[in-house]
Design a protein around this motif. Structure first.
Motif, mmCIF file in Angstrom:
data_model
loop_
_atom_site.group_PDB
_atom_site.id
_atom_site.type_symbol
_atom_site.label_atom_id
_atom_site.label_comp_id
_atom_site.label_asym_id
_atom_site.label_seq_id
_atom_site.Cartn_x
_atom_site.Cartn_y
_atom_site.Cartn_z
ATOM 1 N N PRO A 557 83.530 60.515 -23.527
ATOM 2 C CA PRO A 557 82.481 60.508 -24.555
ATOM 3 C C PRO A 557 81.248 61.301 -24.118
ATOM 4 N N MET A 558 81.098 61.507 -22.798
ATOM 5 C CA MET A 558 79.979 62.294 -22.258
ATOM 6 C C MET A 558 80.386 62.787 -20.865
ATOM 7 N N ASP A 559 79.522 63.562 -20.220
ATOM 8 C CA ASP A 559 79.846 64.123 -18.908
ATOM 9 C C ASP A 559 80.027 63.013 -17.873
ATOM 10 N N LEU A 560 81.040 63.197 -17.008
ATOM 11 C CA LEU A 560 81.260 62.302 -15.868
ATOM 12 C C LEU A 560 80.657 62.979 -14.650
ATOM 13 N N ILE A 561 79.590 62.403 -14.123
ATOM 14 C CA ILE A 561 78.823 63.046 -13.060
ATOM 15 C C ILE A 561 79.303 62.560 -11.689
ATOM 16 N N LYS A 562 79.348 63.470 -10.767
ATOM 17 C CA LYS A 562 79.760 63.167 -9.396
ATOM 18 C C LYS A 562 78.924 62.023 -8.825
ATOM 19 N N GLY A 563 79.595 61.044 -8.237
ATOM 20 C CA GLY A 563 78.909 59.896 -7.653
ATOM 21 C C GLY A 563 78.888 58.669 -8.536
ATOM 22 N N MET A 564 79.394 58.792 -9.777
ATOM 23 C CA MET A 564 79.451 57.620 -10.664
ATOM 24 C C MET A 564 80.474 56.604 -10.150
ATOM 25 N N ASP A 565 80.199 55.326 -10.405
ATOM 26 C CA ASP A 565 81.091 54.249 -9.957
ATOM 27 C C ASP A 565 82.283 54.097 -10.896
ATOM 28 N N ILE A 566 83.444 53.799 -10.297
ATOM 29 C CA ILE A 566 84.669 53.528 -11.061
ATOM 30 C C ILE A 566 85.238 52.204 -10.563
ATOM 31 N N GLU A 567 85.530 51.323 -11.502
ATOM 32 C CA GLU A 567 86.098 50.005 -11.183
ATOM 33 C C GLU A 567 87.582 50.019 -11.546
ATOM 34 N N LEU A 568 88.429 49.677 -10.577
ATOM 35 C CA LEU A 568 89.882 49.710 -10.780
ATOM 36 C C LEU A 568 90.465 48.333 -10.527
ATOM 37 N N GLY A 585 81.606 52.258 -15.917
ATOM 38 C CA GLY A 585 80.497 51.579 -16.572
ATOM 39 C C GLY A 585 79.484 52.524 -17.172
ATOM 40 N N ALA A 586 79.196 53.637 -16.478
ATOM 41 C CA ALA A 586 78.173 54.566 -16.962
ATOM 42 C C ALA A 586 78.548 55.184 -18.304
ATOM 43 N N LEU A 587 79.869 55.274 -18.568
ATOM 44 C CA LEU A 587 80.330 55.846 -19.832
ATOM 45 C C LEU A 587 80.815 54.777 -20.801
ATOM 46 N N ASP A 588 80.827 53.502 -20.329
ATOM 47 C CA ASP A 588 81.398 52.408 -21.107
ATOM 48 C C ASP A 588 82.821 52.755 -21.564
#
Length: 827
Positions: A557-568, A585-588
């Motif tokens: 939905p928007m840019d994924l920026i380096k350093g963003m958290d990902i929950e798996l 989370g940053a992109l919901d």
């Protein structure tokens, strides 16, 4: 809710079905010959499908329409073409037909759930293919059970074991198509599989082929003057030769069985297209000459299993034999002779697995509830109830505790299904406890009733089952590590273990990662989440991808920026379904996937390329090691390389083989050999990583006295699981631990005056040509020497910064070196 009760051994050469009832096992007989097993063979003739003995007999006359040993191809893309059949059939299709035939043995009963056994070394794809076959056969519920576990349940429950101390057993399972060896721990209460090894393409079928290739074919060639008979039979180009191959395979299997009880036998061959009638003599000595290498393969796996678990043969109490191949005297003799362990033959090796499957099924409740009409007296809002009990007990009586979690006024009643126990109607409280008597060697089924003040039933639970005096296993071990592929540095990845081999299923875990590159909205850049099965710390190529999620810029939905958290979030069910949930989370953004792949493609040209790549890697490793005097290490590398060269040649020549499953054998042998190389090289590299870890820790400890309390606390946190990590044999885990120590060292060092002394002397002794202004460089060096004599740290600090500014090429900081863009986008 009732238990599953039906167990099935879906074997390569023979299959069977059994039922558990009140502590006893019923083996359903094959109506043809009234045998305990059904040949896993399917034939198609004049629109009629035959399964079992009659299908197997047709191999002699109509081999084109007969299919056997298809279990060896479970999980592959192999197909079988049937004349007058609309679509090609898969191993899953043929296996489902065998399962349906087994269900017919149970008439008039129609089981809708079953426990089906699989080799312990089956990977996730093979496991899922077996499960799919069960559903195609009409089962609503399929639970899979590893064959060594089933065999142990058969042995432990069919004998009157009176164990006063812990024992260790080896389950040696040499079946028609696969080999497994498992290490089992057992005491008076519990049975647990500790570890296993196996080869999915090592079995009795291989002995049959060797007997044909090495013994029978040369005798036919000598008698008829024919040449290259084995190659001609496998190519399928000559119809007569192809037909002869299946006839010889049939007769070789019969001869093998006879030679297990006699020292001599003979086969008769009528070959009209060569005008030959042959009477070929075969001896047990000849059989033993071709099976020695295959036995050695199995024994090396057995030795490797014990070595991995630091356990000598002397610590093993018995060897349990499973599988029809273990009837061969040579195998039994060599096992006992070499190991010095008693070889146990109390249970029929051909039925041990199905008997154990039935025991397991007898204590396994169905997950799918039968839909029944609720009694008219039952209110819509029944009480919230929790029932606690031990499902397996060696005692004569067991405690059942009932916790009523919602307000309730009324009575309770607890009964045993056979009528031998009944509490009668008693006043209920919020906590009810009853010691109930148990029937020996049986599953005791109890029913709990809650009744209101008018003694109308408001709650009923029939799923309380306590098995007395029988061993069972609560949960099965994971056969391999499950890992997540993550970026280590630019162009390189490694496998981070999520679940460990031998962890008990089902499993779940949450991990947190960050993105290692930018992925712009609507771009073609990808974030790749690859879940693999195999050996953590090993080469990616020697493992199997079982779950793959690709998120492109077009999905964002928007840019994924380096350093963003990902929950798996990862979950694996008891039957090995893999569920993966990804949340950014940053992109919901949330993505949920369930993976149950049941097919993979094996191409010999790709196998050859993969083998060749590893051969080149070994050669490079040997060249790098030439100056070392580690001759043992070099000899081991050469042996692995020589074996890979042979496999490479066989892969190149294997295209002619249209009859056997040789390409799948080669793929399995490639995987095992690369793993052996991986283990050998990894051991060397792990030692280097351990040395680096100790050097880093020693350097850090010298600074701890000037560290802050928080930094000292961080140090203790890092080294808390040091022993576990250093013994993991995983260089990546050790490297990460070293990096954590290194980062802490830097954080302490950067606050010390000493770092400016070190920095000054580093700049001082660089070549003058490294600087843009030589005159200013010389002047700053003189000022720096004076500052050091006066111990003027602020002045020295300013001089260091000016020297850095003069450098033509600025050295990168640690952060700059580590700030790479990863290929996967995940680190």
């Amino acid at each position: 809710m009732s238990n599953i009760n039906f167990g099935i051994d879906l074997g390569t050469t023979n299959s069977a079905i059994a039922r558990y009832e009140n502590g006893k096992i019923t083996l359903y007989k094959n109506p043809v010959g009234f045998k305990d097993t059904l040949p896993s063979v399917v034939s198609f003739r004049k629109g009629r499908i035959q399964i079992g003995d009659k299908a197997r007999e047709l191999m002699l006359t109509q081999s084109d329409n007969v299919f056997a040993s298809f279990k060896r191809k479970m999980g592959s893309d192999s197909t079988f073409t049937v004349p007058d059949w609309e679509n090609p059939l898969t191993p899953v299709d043929l296996s489902s037909m065998v399962l349906k035939e087994l269900v017919n043995f149970t008439q008039p009963e129609q089981p809708k759930a079953a426990v089906i056994t699989i080799p312990a070394s089956f990977d996730t794809i093979q496991t899922n293919a077996t499960k799919k076959a069960g559903y195609l056969a009409g089962f609503d519920e399929v639970v899979l059970l590893q064959e060594p576990i089933a065999a142990c349940l058969a042995y432990s429950n069919s004998q009157s074991l009176d164990l006063t101390e812990v024992q260790h057993w080896l389950v040696y399972d040499f079946g028609g198509g696969t080999f497994d060896v498992a290490l089992v721990r057992i005491d008076h209460r519990e049975l647990k599989v500790l570890d296993h090894k196996g080869n999915n393409f090592l079995g009795g079928v291989d002995l049959d082929n060797l007997l044909v290739e090495k013994i029978i074919c040369p005798k036919i060639e000598q008698a008829t003057g024919q040449t290259q008979l084995w190659r001609r039979m496998l190519s399928g180009e000559e119809a007569d030769c192809k037909k002869l191959y299946f006839e010889l395979l049939f007769k070789a299997e019969e001869a093998k069985k006879e030679l297990s009880i006699k020292t001599q036998t003979a086969i008769e061959l009528d070959i009209p297209f060569w005008d030959a009638f042959l009477d070929i003599d075969l001896s047990r000595v000849e059989l033993e000459s071709v099976l020695r290498d295959k036995f050695e393969e199995s024994y090396q796996l057995t030795e490797g299993l014990l070595a991995d678990n630091a356990m000598p043969f002397s610590a093993i109490n018995r060897i349990i034999l499973v599988g029809g191949t273990t009837y061969i005297p040579y195998i039994r003799e060599q096992l006992g002779l070499r190991s010095g362990i008693p070889v146990d033959t109390h249970v029929d090796p051909t039925t041990a697995v199905v008997i154990g499957a039935a025991y397991y099924a007898g204590a396994k409740p169905m997950e799918r509830k039968e839909v029944t009409a609720a009694p008219s007296t039952t209110p819509q809002n029944e009480p919230a109830v929790e029932i606690v009990f031990e499902p397996h007990s060696k005692d004569a009586e067991e405690l059942i505790a009932v916790l009523i979690q919602s307000p309730f006024q009324g009575f309770y009643r607890l009964t045993r299904a056979d009528g031998g126990f009944d509490t009668g109607v008693l006043r209920a409280s919020s906590k009810i406890t009853e010691f109930v008597p148990l029937l020996e060697k049986a599953t005791n089924q109890f029913t709990l009733y809650l009744l209101d003040e008018h003694q109308n039933i408001v709650y009923q639970n029939t799923s309380i089952a306590i098995t007395n005096g029988l061993y069972n296993i609560m949960g099965q071990p994971l056969p391999n590590d499950i890992c997540l592929e993550v970026d280590e540095e630019a162009g390189k990845t490694f496998m981070e273990r999520i679940f460990k081999k031998n962890d008990i299923l089902p499993l779940k875990k949450t991990v947190y990662k960050t993105t290692s590159k930018n992925i712009l909205k609507n771009s073609d850049e990808k974030l790749i989440i690859n879940i693999v099965e195999g050996n953590a710390g090993g080469m990616i190529g020697s493992n199997l991808s079982i779950g793959y999620i690709e998120i492109t810029g077009k999905n964002l939905p928007m840019d994924l920026i380096k350093g963003m958290d990902i929950e798996l979030h990862f979950k694996i069910s008891e039957s090995r379904d893999l569920s993966v949930s990804v949340y950014i989370g940053a992109l919901d953004l949330e993505i949920n996937e369930v993976f149950n792949p049941h097919q993979r493609h094996v191409a010999l040209d790709k196998v050859a390329l993969e083998i060749n790549a590893v051969i080149q890697e070994i050669e490079a490793e040997m060249n790098d090691s030439e100056d070392e005097e580690n001759f043992t290490y070099l000899a081991q590398l050469k042996r692995i390389k020589d074996h890979l060269i042979v496999l490479h040649q066989e892969a190149l020549e294997g295209a002619f083989d249209q009859s056997t499953d040789r390409k799948y054998q080669l793929d399995e042998m490639k995987r095992l050999t690369i793993q052996a190389y991986d283990d050998l090289v990894r051991h060397k590299h792990v030692l280097l990583e351990i040395e680096e870890y100790h050097r880093t820790r020693e350097a850090l400890e010298s600074y701890l006295e000037v560290a802050t309390p928080k930094q000292k606390e961080e140090f203790e946190k890092i080294i808390r699981n040091e022993k576990e990590v250093l013994q993991s044999n995983n260089k990546y885990m050790i490297r990460q631990k070293t990096k954590a120590l290194d980062d802490l060292y830097d954080s302490i060092y950067m606050k010390q005056d000493q770092r400016f002394y070190n920095a000054f002397y580093y700049y001082r002794f660089l070549d003058e040509n490294e600087y843009t202004d030589t005159h200013k460089f010389m002047k700053l060096v003189a000022l720096g020497e004076t500052a050091i004599e006066r111990e003027n740290i602020p002045e020295l600090k300013a001089i260091c910064y000016q020297l850095w500014d003069l450098l033509r090429v600025k050295p990168k900081s640690r952060d700059e070196w580590e700030n790479f863009d990863g290929d996967l986008g995940l680190k």
